[in-house]
Write a protein that holds these residues in place. Sequence first.
Motif, mmCIF file in Angstrom:
data_model
loop_
_atom_site.group_PDB
_atom_site.id
_atom_site.type_symbol
_atom_site.label_atom_id
_atom_site.label_comp_id
_atom_site.label_asym_id
_atom_site.label_seq_id
_atom_site.Cartn_x
_atom_site.Cartn_y
_atom_site.Cartn_z
ATOM 1 N N UNK A 244 60.463 -56.643 -24.184
ATOM 2 C CA UNK A 244 61.442 -55.595 -23.888
ATOM 3 C C UNK A 244 61.783 -55.627 -22.399
ATOM 4 N N UNK A 245 62.867 -54.970 -22.047
ATOM 5 C CA UNK A 245 63.301 -54.922 -20.653
ATOM 6 C C UNK A 245 62.262 -54.174 -19.813
ATOM 7 N N UNK A 246 61.949 -54.729 -18.653
ATOM 8 C CA UNK A 246 60.910 -54.199 -17.771
ATOM 9 C C UNK A 246 61.193 -52.766 -17.308
ATOM 10 N N UNK A 247 62.411 -52.498 -16.857
ATOM 11 C CA UNK A 247 62.743 -51.179 -16.282
ATOM 12 C C UNK A 247 62.581 -50.056 -17.305
ATOM 13 N N UNK A 248 63.191 -50.148 -18.489
ATOM 14 C CA UNK A 248 62.978 -49.058 -19.465
ATOM 15 C C UNK A 248 61.511 -48.892 -19.855
ATOM 16 N N UNK A 249 60.780 -49.994 -19.982
ATOM 17 C CA UNK A 249 59.359 -49.895 -20.332
ATOM 18 C C UNK A 249 58.591 -49.157 -19.245
ATOM 19 N N UNK A 250 58.908 -49.457 -17.987
ATOM 20 C CA UNK A 250 58.234 -48.799 -16.873
ATOM 21 C C UNK A 250 58.602 -47.314 -16.828
ATOM 22 N N UNK A 251 59.873 -47.003 -17.013
ATOM 23 C CA UNK A 251 60.326 -45.614 -16.944
ATOM 24 C C UNK A 251 59.724 -44.786 -18.080
ATOM 25 N N UNK A 252 59.708 -45.320 -19.287
ATOM 26 C CA UNK A 252 59.122 -44.590 -20.419
ATOM 27 C C UNK A 252 57.634 -44.355 -20.183
ATOM 28 N N UNK A 253 56.940 -45.381 -19.709
ATOM 29 C CA UNK A 253 55.510 -45.227 -19.400
ATOM 30 C C UNK A 253 55.296 -44.158 -18.337
ATOM 31 N N UNK A 254 56.100 -44.193 -17.289
ATOM 32 C CA UNK A 254 55.969 -43.211 -16.202
ATOM 33 C C UNK A 254 56.227 -41.800 -16.709
ATOM 34 N N UNK A 255 57.238 -41.641 -17.536
ATOM 35 C CA UNK A 255 57.558 -40.310 -18.072
ATOM 36 C C UNK A 255 56.377 -39.773 -18.885
ATOM 37 N N UNK A 256 55.814 -40.605 -19.754
ATOM 38 C CA UNK A 256 54.689 -40.155 -20.592
ATOM 39 C C UNK A 256 53.484 -39.809 -19.722
ATOM 40 N N UNK A 257 53.160 -40.676 -18.761
ATOM 41 C CA UNK A 257 51.997 -40.440 -17.899
ATOM 42 C C UNK A 257 52.178 -39.160 -17.088
ATOM 43 N N UNK A 258 53.338 -39.009 -16.461
ATOM 44 C CA UNK A 258 53.594 -37.814 -15.648
ATOM 45 C C UNK A 258 53.625 -36.571 -16.531
ATOM 46 N N UNK A 259 54.211 -36.677 -17.713
ATOM 47 C CA UNK A 259 54.329 -35.527 -18.603
ATOM 48 C C UNK A 259 52.954 -35.009 -19.035
ATOM 49 N N UNK A 260 52.107 -35.897 -19.555
ATOM 50 C CA UNK A 260 50.818 -35.375 -20.033
ATOM 51 C C UNK A 260 49.919 -34.954 -18.882
ATOM 52 N N UNK A 261 50.020 -35.606 -17.744
ATOM 53 C CA UNK A 261 49.199 -35.200 -16.606
ATOM 54 C C UNK A 261 49.691 -33.894 -16.010
ATOM 55 N N UNK A 262 51.008 -33.744 -15.867
ATOM 56 C CA UNK A 262 51.561 -32.512 -15.295
ATOM 57 C C UNK A 262 51.339 -31.318 -16.213
ATOM 58 N N UNK A 263 51.308 -31.555 -17.517
ATOM 59 C CA UNK A 263 51.069 -30.445 -18.441
ATOM 60 C C UNK A 263 49.595 -30.075 -18.519
ATOM 61 N N UNK A 264 48.746 -31.072 -18.694
ATOM 62 C CA UNK A 264 47.351 -30.781 -18.992
ATOM 63 C C UNK A 264 46.384 -30.901 -17.846
ATOM 64 N N UNK A 265 46.801 -31.470 -16.712
ATOM 65 C CA UNK A 265 45.926 -31.586 -15.558
ATOM 66 C C UNK A 265 44.776 -32.533 -15.795
ATOM 67 N N UNK A 266 43.672 -32.273 -15.085
ATOM 68 C CA UNK A 266 42.503 -33.150 -15.145
ATOM 69 C C UNK A 266 41.887 -33.197 -16.540
ATOM 70 N N UNK A 267 41.952 -32.100 -17.253
ATOM 71 C CA UNK A 267 41.403 -32.060 -18.611
ATOM 72 C C UNK A 267 42.126 -33.069 -19.503
ATOM 73 N N UNK A 268 43.465 -33.121 -19.385
ATOM 74 C CA UNK A 268 44.234 -34.077 -20.180
ATOM 75 C C UNK A 268 43.969 -35.504 -19.730
ATOM 76 N N UNK A 269 43.882 -35.725 -18.423
ATOM 77 C CA UNK A 269 43.660 -37.077 -17.912
ATOM 78 C C UNK A 269 42.270 -37.594 -18.252
ATOM 79 N N UNK A 270 41.306 -36.714 -18.454
ATOM 80 C CA UNK A 270 39.945 -37.153 -18.746
ATOM 81 C C UNK A 270 39.652 -37.193 -20.229
ATOM 82 N N UNK A 271 40.605 -36.764 -21.066
ATOM 83 C CA UNK A 271 40.394 -36.752 -22.519
ATOM 84 C C UNK A 271 40.639 -38.122 -23.107
#
Length: 191
Positions: free
Chosen positions: A164-191
């Motif tokens: 797949x194209x590098x840019x969309x893959x990177x952007x989708x990954x970044x969105x998911x990572x930022x989304x779950x971390x920004x919502x759940x904090x350290x608890x989400x990142x350590x789960x």
Amino acid sequence: MISAKVLIMLTILVYLGGMIIIGIYCSKKNENVGDFYLGGRKLGPFVTAMSAEASDMSSYLLMGLPGLAYLSGVADVGWTAIGLAIGTYLNWLVVCKDVRFYRIPIRQLYGDAITIPDFFSRRYHDEKNILMCIAAVVIIIFFIPYTASGFAACGKLFSTLFGVNYIPAMVISAIVIVLYTAMGGFLAAST
């Protein structure tokens, strides 16, 4: 018959969706700033250590270590892993003891410290917040490129595995990572 690539892609999509669900679930458990940044101080030392190390070495272990094995052989990877394990152990052995030793008196005198810069600022009575400002500058200078390299590693991984194209893959990954971390904090990142 479904190809292996499609099954792998579906598995990764389920995983990414699961990460967002974990973020939503953990966000409901966060009642204050301490819960968000420290997981409510409910996580044990093993979970905390493993989460910190997984975050610390994420894209390095995903992309760097296999590249080192390919270029130099397994022996170099073995010595690198041994060095990382010893360094990690010494870090947790030395730093954690000192932080835990000073945490109780600082909490009693000055209230809870949420971050390491906050801890040092209270520990050394930095009323002008000079330590906090220096730490903020260091964090901005070093963690923005570090985070960007993690996003880039995700993009390269998906690009290489699925074509797949590098840019969309990177952007989708970044969105998911930022989304779950920004919502759940350290608890989400350590789960």
